[in-house]
Design an enzyme around this catalytic site. Structure first.
Site, short mmCIF file in Angstrom:
data_model
loop_
_atom_site.label_atom_id
_atom_site.label_comp_id
_atom_site.label_asym_id
_atom_site.label_seq_id
_atom_site.Cartn_x
_atom_site.Cartn_y
_atom_site.Cartn_z
N LYS A 154 57.56 27.74 113.78
CA LYS A 154 58.13 29.07 113.56
C LYS A 154 57.82 29.99 114.75
O LYS A 154 56.87 29.76 115.50
CB LYS A 154 57.59 29.68 112.26
CG LYS A 154 56.14 30.15 112.32
CD LYS A 154 55.72 30.83 111.02
CE LYS A 154 56.40 32.16 110.83
NZ LYS A 154 56.02 33.18 111.83
N LYS B 170 54.22 27.69 119.64
CA LYS B 170 54.97 26.47 119.90
C LYS B 170 55.24 26.29 121.40
O LYS B 170 55.01 25.21 121.95
CB LYS B 170 56.27 26.51 119.11
CG LYS B 170 57.33 25.52 119.49
CD LYS B 170 58.59 25.72 118.67
CE LYS B 170 59.11 27.13 118.76
NZ LYS B 170 59.57 27.52 120.13
N ASP C 138 61.93 28.22 112.59
CA ASP C 138 61.96 29.07 111.41
C ASP C 138 63.03 28.60 110.43
O ASP C 138 62.86 28.65 109.21
CB ASP C 138 62.26 30.52 111.81
CG ASP C 138 61.11 31.16 112.57
OD1 ASP C 138 60.28 31.81 111.93
OD2 ASP C 138 61.04 30.98 113.80
#
Length: 292
Positions: free
Chosen positions: A13, A18, A130
């Protein structure tokens, strides 16, 4: 016979770390001697900037809007230690699907056989996790990536996003889609955070690839527009990223996860919330919490 390129996708998300994790994996693989391309699949187009001193690069979609004919090398830029950097980009704000950039970019590079020309060992897709809509699901759905990893923390929304990804992998697994390599547990500093992720992983039949703590060295590096591997290569955090990269190198068998139903995930999270309150108030001992 051409060598097999290992293509992996890293989901997570927004705000979970990330891109930070992906860039440090790319840097660690490059330092280890592998030829790497990092393929940013987030409309923000910021996946590769810490591989290029904080500099943003023109995206594939922006370049296509400016030129009628685009050569793949028009959208490939060299970063730290020779890493090839590509940003798919997104549509103009409020117009179109952000996933289109991934579809268009992958097609462009594959049609022009760039992966083989550059003699790559790894292509790493950094994908917003997401939502796993049609566009963002391309690396999974089309089997472009061989192995999928997801970055999560112990926070509910991060685990919710990871569980949604598991649902997507499960859905496409019978149609030749990519499978799950494992979970990268990020910002794991408190013991309870590790226990929550471990419990989630056990319930969804997957594995933790690495526990990555929150570290000021990451912030310091990013303020310089660099990865930790480049800015502080001898730090403890850099060694963790190198360990994670080596585990990805050694990883060969991905599997179909067993996602939780939404109601089941919500109940599981609620129970953990109650247990953490009990731990905080002293009703439940730390030793007992370890057996949850």
């Amino acid at each position: 016979m051409a060598k097999k390129i290992k293509q992996i996708a890293i989901y997570g998300k927004g705000g979970i770390g990330k891109s930070t994790t992906t860039s440090n994996i790319s840097a660690a693989l490059s330092v280890a001697g592998y030829k790497v391309m990092q393929f940013g699949c987030d409309p923000k187009s910021d996946s590769t900037n810490t591989l290029r001193g904080g500099e943003y690069i023109p995206t594939v979609l922006d370049t296509l809007r400016d030129k009628q004919i685009v050569r793949a090398h028009d959208v490939i830029f060299e970063g730290f230690n020779g890493i090839y950097c590509v940003e798919a980009g997104g549509p103009a704000p409020g117009v179109g699907c952000a996933g289109r950039g991934i579809i268009t970019s992958v097609s462009l590079l594959k049609q022009q056989k760039v992966f083989e020309e550059l003699d790559l060992d790894y292509v790493i897709y950094d994908v917003l996790g997401d939502v796993v809509c049609g566009g963002f699901a391309v690396p999974v759905r089309e089997g472009i990536a061989e192995h999928v990893f997801t970055v999560t923390s112990a926070d509910f929304m991060a685990l919710y996003a990871a569980n949604n990804l598991f649902k997507g992998i499960h859905k496409y697994s019978t149609e030749g889609g990519a499978l799950l390599g494992g979970v990268i547990a990020n910002s794991i500093n408190a013991p309870y955070a590790k226990e929550i992720v471990d419990d989630f992983v056990a319930r969804t039949h997957t594995q933790v690839m690495e526990y990555v703590p929150r570290s000021v060295s990451v912030t310091q590096a990013e303020l310089q527009g660099k990865t930790t591997i480049e800015a502080d290569p001898n730090s403890k955090q850099a060694q963790i990223y190198k360990s994670l990269a080596q585990k990805i190198v050694d990883h060969t068998e991905s599997k179909v996860p067993v996602p939780l139903e939404t109601s089941e995930l919500r109940e599981w999270a609620s129970n953990w919330g109650k247990q953490l309150v009990e731990l905080e108030t002293g009703v439940l001992s730390p030793a007992a919490a370890g057996n949850l």
